[in-house]
Motif scaffolding. Structure first.
Motif, PDB file in Angstrom:
ATOM      1  N   PHE A 289      -7.841   3.007  -4.454  1.00  0.00           N
ATOM      2  CA  PHE A 289      -6.465   3.490  -4.462  1.00  0.00           C
ATOM      3  C   PHE A 289      -6.112   4.192  -5.767  1.00  0.00           C
TER       4      PHE A 289
ATOM      5  N   THR B  45      -1.516   5.587  -3.429  1.00  0.00           N
ATOM      6  CA  THR B  45      -2.154   6.660  -2.675  1.00  0.00           C
ATOM      7  C   THR B  45      -3.519   6.136  -2.228  1.00  0.00           C
ATOM      8  N   PRO B  46      -3.651   5.709  -0.971  1.00  0.00           N
ATOM      9  CA  PRO B  46      -4.956   5.241  -0.485  1.00  0.00           C
ATOM     10  C   PRO B  46      -5.960   6.387  -0.529  1.00  0.00           C
TER      11      PRO B  46
ATOM     12  N   TYR C 123       0.816  -1.217   0.000  1.00  0.00           N
ATOM     13  CA  TYR C 123       0.000   0.000   0.000  1.00  0.00           C
ATOM     14  C   TYR C 123       0.855   1.275   0.000  1.00  0.00           C
TER      15      TYR C 123
ATOM     16  N   LYS D  85      -5.337   5.486   5.318  1.00  0.00           N
ATOM     17  CA  LYS D  85      -3.893   5.235   5.278  1.00  0.00           C
ATOM     18  C   LYS D  85      -3.363   4.856   6.657  1.00  0.00           C
TER      19      LYS D  85
ATOM     20  N   ASP E 198      -6.882  10.017   4.701  1.00  0.00           N
ATOM     21  CA  ASP E 198      -5.896  10.023   5.788  1.00  0.00           C
ATOM     22  C   ASP E 198      -6.182   8.930   6.824  1.00  0.00           C
TER      23      ASP E 198
ATOM     24  N   LYS F  73       1.057   6.163  -6.606  1.00  0.00           N
ATOM     25  CA  LYS F  73       1.867   6.702  -5.510  1.00  0.00           C
ATOM     26  C   LYS F  73       2.085   8.203  -5.648  1.00  0.00           C
TER      27      LYS F  73
END
Length: 360
Positions: free
Chosen positions: A293, A150-151, A146, A339, A336, A296
């Motif tokens: 997702f 970018t979650p 992960y 993640k 946020d 990155k």
């Protein structure tokens, strides 16, 4: 036993750029006696406003949502539901396509995505615990996890389930486990992902809890839940371990029988009469989240767009309708929070796999 006792805790552990620029311009104007921003700041104004203007144009072309599995499984259904609701609610005004890229329980897709698509804001994907497990397990592991994405949001929660074909002699979990205990090689257990994967853990969890050595269970993996169901219906497998929601259509069609769900209480819809594992004397739960997702190095404007669009989507009546239709439960976490949750769960999963001797 202590290793698998961690599973319950692991899976129950829950998972305006333009306006700022305008404010900055206004403040600059005030500080310069009301002069026009471009006159007062020159090239600096261009540097300040250009990124915001560029971000506001996203998206400018079609979007691809990847399901890192074959058609018919939980990832595929989730990706198609996202595309459908985003379109219906007009949260997205550009075309959305869903692509299936199976292989290694998502590991094949991640190898390409984490190396070639790190800046592709127009290619997103859905995943679940395998994105953590595949990075941590010993067999068939991937160097990508992960942290190479970018979650964007956690969307739903689901639970593991054990099923057989509708014409199987097994009517309950205990009778199946009794035969498996007598001879672990007697039955073939199938799922849509590789050994050490989430589906594998779902499949062997009740056996382990029943005192059966999971290493002796005959396990066969397929590229996606749809292929695993086909194997079950075709007689090439006796038992299937997977997420409950992906079995809904087959239950409704009368093709399979779900023997147990790894949930704290019975589910609704087509699963309302299916007992939990605990009801049948097997102390096990297995919670499965699904999330969304991006790459990155996702552009800040693109990320902001998706955060806003996803929130609009999960709050919509169209999304709630799909949740009911698929026997899913919304379990939304913003970017946020999602993640942070993934970091916590990765640590817990590492401990669990270490206890099972399956860590890399």
């Amino acid at each position: 036993m202590e290793g698998f006792l961690l599973i319950k805790n692991v899976w129950s552990a829950s998972w305006k750029v333009t306006s700022i620029s305008l404010l900055a311009i206004s403040l600059a104007a005030c500080g310069n006696g009301g002069a026009k921003p471009t006159e007062a700041t020159g090239d600096k104004a261009k540097e300040t406003t250009a990124p915001a203007q560029a971000a506001s144009k996203y998206p400018e072309k079609a979007i691809s949502i990847i399901a890192p599995s074959g058609a018919g499984g939980g990832w595929d259904m989730t990706a198609r539901t996202i595309a459908k609701v985003l379109t219906e609610t007009k949260a997205m005004d550009k075309p959305i396509s869903v692509e299936n890229k199976p292989g290694g329980g998502g590991a094949v897709f991640m190898a390409e995505y984490a190396t070639k698509d790190v800046k592709d804001n127009y290619k997103l994907f859905v995943s679940s615990p395998p994105i953590l497990i595949n990075h941590l397990k010993k067999e068939g592991n991937t160097p990508y996890g992960y942290a190479d994405t970018t979650p964007l949001a956690q969307l739903t929660k689901d639970y593991g389930a054990v099923a057989v074909a509708a014409n199987s002699k097994y009517k309950d979990l205990k009778s199946l486990l009794d035969d498996l205990k007598a001879d672990p090689t007697k039955l073939t257990v199938a799922s849509g992902s590789a050994p050490g994967s989430m589906d594998h853990l779902v499949s062997i969890l009740p056996a382990f809890k029943y005192g059966i050595d999971p290493k002796k269970v005959k396990y066969v993996s397929y590229d996606g839940g749809g292929e695993a169901v086909t194997a079950l219906l075709g007689g090439n497998a006796d038992v299937l371990g997977t997420d409950a929601s992906s079995l809904d259509q087959y239950v409704k069609a009368g093709k399979i029988r779900v023997l147990a769900v790894a949930a704290p209480q019975r589910l609704g819809g087509s699963m309302k009469d299916v007992p939990t594992m605990k009801e049948q004397g097997v102390d096990a739960e297995f919670l499965i989240w699904r999330g969304f997702f991006g790459p990155k190095n996702m552009d800040a404007g693109a990320k902001k767009f998706w955060e806003d669009s996803i929130k609009k989507m999960v709050d919509s009546d169209a999304w709630k309708k799909e949740m009911t239709a698929n026997n899913w439960e919304t379990d939304y976490k913003k970017a946020d929070d999602f993640k942070a949750f993934l970091g916590q769960q990765e640590t817990q999963l590492k401990d669990m796999l270490t206890a099972l001797g399956m860590q890399k």
